[in-house]
Design a protein around this motif. Sequence first.
Motif, PDB file in Angstrom:
ATOM      1  N   VAL A  15      11.828   8.008  -7.391  1.00 60.39           N
ATOM      2  CA  VAL A  15      13.272   9.276  -6.845  1.00 60.39           C
ATOM      3  C   VAL A  15      12.481  10.595  -6.365  1.00 60.39           C
ATOM      4  O   VAL A  15      12.636  10.730  -5.418  1.00 60.39           O
ATOM      5  CB  VAL A  15      14.042   9.305  -7.836  1.00 60.39           C
ATOM      6  N   LEU A  16      11.575  10.729  -7.530  1.00 58.12           N
ATOM      7  CA  LEU A  16      11.381  12.165  -6.940  1.00 58.12           C
ATOM      8  C   LEU A  16      10.203  12.433  -5.669  1.00 58.12           C
ATOM      9  O   LEU A  16       9.871  13.547  -4.808  1.00 58.12           O
ATOM     10  CB  LEU A  16      10.034  12.594  -8.036  1.00 58.12           C
ATOM     11  N   ASN A  17       9.359  11.593  -5.376  1.00 55.33           N
ATOM     12  CA  ASN A  17       8.457  11.907  -4.049  1.00 55.33           C
ATOM     13  C   ASN A  17       9.039  11.120  -3.263  1.00 55.33           C
ATOM     14  O   ASN A  17       8.585  11.488  -1.879  1.00 55.33           O
ATOM     15  CB  ASN A  17       7.424  10.733  -4.831  1.00 55.33           C
ATOM     16  N   GLN A  18      10.406  11.041  -3.309  1.00 51.49           N
ATOM     17  CA  GLN A  18      10.830  11.073  -1.369  1.00 51.49           C
ATOM     18  C   GLN A  18      11.777  12.183  -1.224  1.00 51.49           C
ATOM     19  O   GLN A  18      11.291  11.988   0.255  1.00 51.49           O
ATOM     20  CB  GLN A  18      12.696  10.195  -1.921  1.00 51.49           C
ATOM     21  N   GLY A  19      11.637  13.100  -1.843  1.00 50.09           N
ATOM     22  CA  GLY A  19      11.390  14.145  -1.113  1.00 50.09           C
ATOM     23  C   GLY A  19      13.115  14.648  -0.931  1.00 50.09           C
ATOM     24  O   GLY A  19      13.142  15.764   0.462  1.00 50.09           O
ATOM     25  N   TYR A  20      14.341  14.509  -1.425  1.00 53.00           N
ATOM     26  CA  TYR A  20      15.630  14.713  -0.449  1.00 53.00           C
ATOM     27  C   TYR A  20      15.839  16.169  -1.054  1.00 53.00           C
ATOM     28  O   TYR A  20      15.721  16.588  -2.911  1.00 53.00           O
ATOM     29  CB  TYR A  20      16.053  13.413  -1.438  1.00 53.00           C
ATOM     30  N   PRO A  21      15.885  16.582  -0.414  1.00 56.26           N
ATOM     31  CA  PRO A  21      16.673  18.208  -0.999  1.00 56.26           C
ATOM     32  C   PRO A  21      17.833  18.502  -1.528  1.00 56.26           C
ATOM     33  O   PRO A  21      17.523  19.782  -1.950  1.00 56.26           O
ATOM     34  CB  PRO A  21      16.945  18.917   0.912  1.00 56.26           C
ATOM     35  N   ASN A  22      18.837  17.546  -1.563  1.00 53.55           N
ATOM     36  CA  ASN A  22      19.666  17.757  -2.454  1.00 53.55           C
ATOM     37  C   ASN A  22      19.931  17.030  -3.278  1.00 53.55           C
ATOM     38  O   ASN A  22      21.222  16.012  -3.162  1.00 53.55           O
ATOM     39  CB  ASN A  22      21.099  18.279  -1.872  1.00 53.55           C
ATOM     40  N   GLN A  66       1.164  -0.741  -0.166  1.00 49.81           N
ATOM     41  CA  GLN A  66       0.157  -0.526   0.095  1.00 49.81           C
ATOM     42  C   GLN A  66       0.336   1.378  -0.268  1.00 49.81           C
ATOM     43  O   GLN A  66       0.723   1.643  -0.506  1.00 49.81           O
ATOM     44  CB  GLN A  66      -1.360  -0.018   1.396  1.00 49.81           C
ATOM     45  N   ASP A  67       1.828   1.086   0.875  1.00 50.43           N
ATOM     46  CA  ASP A  67       2.783   2.443   0.857  1.00 50.43           C
ATOM     47  C   ASP A  67       3.973   2.539  -0.278  1.00 50.43           C
ATOM     48  O   ASP A  67       3.837   3.983  -1.129  1.00 50.43           O
ATOM     49  CB  ASP A  67       3.800   1.912   1.913  1.00 50.43           C
ATOM     50  N   LEU A  68       4.623   1.588  -0.567  1.00 47.84           N
ATOM     51  CA  LEU A  68       4.784   1.520  -2.056  1.00 47.84           C
ATOM     52  C   LEU A  68       3.698   2.250  -3.377  1.00 47.84           C
ATOM     53  O   LEU A  68       3.385   2.897  -3.765  1.00 47.84           O
ATOM     54  CB  LEU A  68       5.168   0.431  -2.540  1.00 47.84           C
ATOM     55  N   ARG A  69       2.406   1.425  -3.409  1.00 40.94           N
ATOM     56  CA  ARG A  69       1.719   1.378  -3.933  1.00 40.94           C
ATOM     57  C   ARG A  69       1.123   3.827  -4.351  1.00 40.94           C
ATOM     58  O   ARG A  69       0.885   4.458  -5.503  1.00 40.94           O
ATOM     59  CB  ARG A  69       0.081   1.377  -4.312  1.00 40.94           C
ATOM     60  N   ASN A  70       0.958   4.059  -3.652  1.00 40.58           N
ATOM     61  CA  ASN A  70       0.516   5.489  -3.015  1.00 40.58           C
ATOM     62  C   ASN A  70       1.907   6.139  -2.994  1.00 40.58           C
ATOM     63  O   ASN A  70       2.170   7.301  -4.089  1.00 40.58           O
ATOM     64  CB  ASN A  70       0.359   5.325  -1.559  1.00 40.58           C
ATOM     65  N   SER A  71       3.452   5.859  -2.917  1.00 37.58           N
ATOM     66  CA  SER A  71       4.530   6.746  -3.427  1.00 37.58           C
ATOM     67  C   SER A  71       4.650   7.196  -5.051  1.00 37.58           C
ATOM     68  O   SER A  71       5.272   7.980  -5.382  1.00 37.58           O
ATOM     69  CB  SER A  71       5.686   5.631  -2.665  1.00 37.58           C
ATOM     70  N   VAL A  72       3.807   6.093  -5.281  1.00 41.81           N
ATOM     71  CA  VAL A  72       4.491   6.074  -6.969  1.00 41.81           C
ATOM     72  C   VAL A  72       2.742   6.028  -8.071  1.00 41.81           C
ATOM     73  O   VAL A  72       3.388   5.882  -9.371  1.00 41.81           O
ATOM     74  CB  VAL A  72       4.936   4.404  -7.028  1.00 41.81           C
ATOM     75  N   SER A  73       1.813   6.232  -7.482  1.00 45.63           N
ATOM     76  CA  SER A  73       0.674   7.063  -7.934  1.00 45.63           C
ATOM     77  C   SER A  73       1.047   7.814  -8.704  1.00 45.63           C
ATOM     78  O   SER A  73      -0.065   8.451  -9.036  1.00 45.63           O
ATOM     79  CB  SER A  73      -0.493   7.076  -7.131  1.00 45.63           C
ATOM     80  N   ALA A  74       1.255   9.221  -7.960  1.00 41.54           N
ATOM     81  CA  ALA A  74       1.931  10.865  -8.560  1.00 41.54           C
ATOM     82  C   ALA A  74       2.715  11.435  -7.733  1.00 41.54           C
ATOM     83  O   ALA A  74       2.596  11.182  -7.231  1.00 41.54           O
ATOM     84  CB  ALA A  74       0.431  11.315  -8.699  1.00 41.54           C
ATOM     85  N   LEU A  75       2.598  12.478  -8.834  1.00 44.77           N
ATOM     86  CA  LEU A  75       3.733  13.274  -8.226  1.00 44.77           C
ATOM     87  C   LEU A  75       3.072  14.638  -6.182  1.00 44.77           C
ATOM     88  O   LEU A  75       2.743  14.967  -6.860  1.00 44.77           O
ATOM     89  CB  LEU A  75       4.620  14.536  -9.377  1.00 44.77           C
ATOM     90  N   LYS A  76       3.882  14.243  -5.633  1.00 47.92           N
ATOM     91  CA  LYS A  76       3.667  15.014  -4.163  1.00 47.92           C
ATOM     92  C   LYS A  76       3.723  15.836  -4.800  1.00 47.92           C
ATOM     93  O   LYS A  76       4.741  16.730  -5.054  1.00 47.92           O
ATOM     94  CB  LYS A  76       3.849  13.943  -4.029  1.00 47.92           C
ATOM     95  N   PRO A  77       2.986  16.900  -4.017  1.00 48.93           N
ATOM     96  CA  PRO A  77       4.042  18.398  -3.688  1.00 48.93           C
ATOM     97  C   PRO A  77       5.068  18.170  -3.368  1.00 48.93           C
ATOM     98  O   PRO A  77       5.528  17.750  -2.330  1.00 48.93           O
ATOM     99  CB  PRO A  77       3.062  18.926  -3.343  1.00 48.93           C
ATOM    100  N   ALA A  78       6.126  18.823  -3.706  1.00 50.64           N
ATOM    101  CA  ALA A  78       7.496  19.336  -3.241  1.00 50.64           C
ATOM    102  C   ALA A  78       6.875  20.994  -1.800  1.00 50.64           C
ATOM    103  O   ALA A  78       5.852  21.227  -1.740  1.00 50.64           O
ATOM    104  CB  ALA A  78       7.806  19.811  -4.393  1.00 50.64           C
ATOM    105  N   THR A  79       7.469  19.823  -0.953  1.00 45.24           N
ATOM    106  CA  THR A  79       7.649  20.726   0.513  1.00 45.24           C
ATOM    107  C   THR A  79       9.432  21.557   0.458  1.00 45.24           C
ATOM    108  O   THR A  79      10.396  20.443   0.982  1.00 45.24           O
ATOM    109  CB  THR A  79       7.322  20.197   1.403  1.00 45.24           C
ATOM    110  N   ALA A  80       9.237  22.626   1.049  1.00 39.35           N
ATOM    111  CA  ALA A  80      10.746  23.023   1.175  1.00 39.35           C
ATOM    112  C   ALA A  80      11.474  22.918   2.220  1.00 39.35           C
ATOM    113  O   ALA A  80      10.458  22.561   3.892  1.00 39.35           O
ATOM    114  CB  ALA A  80      10.684  24.820   1.530  1.00 39.35           C
ATOM    115  N   ALA A  81      12.843  21.795   2.087  1.00 39.38           N
ATOM    116  CA  ALA A  81      12.698  21.468   3.291  1.00 39.38           C
ATOM    117  C   ALA A  81      13.779  22.540   4.279  1.00 39.38           C
ATOM    118  O   ALA A  81      14.759  23.223   3.393  1.00 39.38           O
ATOM    119  CB  ALA A  81      13.858  20.402   2.782  1.00 39.38           C
TER     120      ALA A  81
END
Length: 294
Positions: A53-60, A9-24
């Motif tokens: 990759v993109l939905n990890q939200g990694y800031p760097n 469930q967690d994986l499918r949610n993470s790859v379903s669509a691009l999540k809004p970016a949050t400022a870290a």
Amino acid sequence: MHFLEQITQDLRNSVSALKPATAAANAQRYPKLTVITPSYNQAAFLERTILSVLNQGYPNLEYIIVDGGSNDGSVEIIKKYEKHLSWWVSEKDRGQVHAINKALERATGEYISFQNSDDVYFPGTFARFGEAALKYPVDILYGDLYMITTDDEVTEILKTTSYDFDCQILEGMQIHNQSLFFKRSLVEKYGMFDESFRFAFDYDFITRYTSHKSTTTKKIDGLGGALRVHAEAKSSTIATTVGREEHARVQKLYISTNGSPVVNKMKYLWCRVRKIAYFILRLDIQYIRFRLSR
């Protein structure tokens, strides 16, 4: 709920669509990470790899995609996300390893990871990597491997143990690229990936890098990536032929310096016992039960 169902469930949610970016906050606190995706005619899965990759939200993050001239719609998928990419190209190349090497030449991250265009990272992996890199400034950080289906169902988990070079040679792959992060300085010291390998190039470069006693490794809980099982994957098509031959080639190169046949047999048995003991000592009852049920 079975733990694999929750992970699915967690994986499918993470790859379903691009999540809004949050400022870290303190984005530069984490080491710069270069992620590379070699791609060729995997449009059915490529978007989910990119989203993982993109939905990890990694800031760097520096994200590079090297496509081998796909004609199945992959380029259109890449263009959809190109504003999030540091660099991408679609042109004929000499295969997967050449594609990764092209990206390595451009990589500027302190650490590098690569994920094939049909595989994915699990949610939270990059955050755990960043924290681990600050706490353990080692050359190689790695985690566990999951197996998933074409529709992102998690079917299996293969947990790794602390790294041992003898076991890498005698038992086989101890670290999987799907959850591997390594310092760019290793490439600068010991060379790019060997294009003469079609399948076992990861086994080769990990073994080659860690054959140097100065190379340090650390297993990190919570780092996770998945190998997708499908008919066109190399693990389904050439693993038992080309893959087996190439693994033997790597082993032959290093095993002659590893000890006598008798000593190596004893070391191999120790590797098997060591793996069981690793999970028993950590009281990982859930995983032990899971493995025994397979």
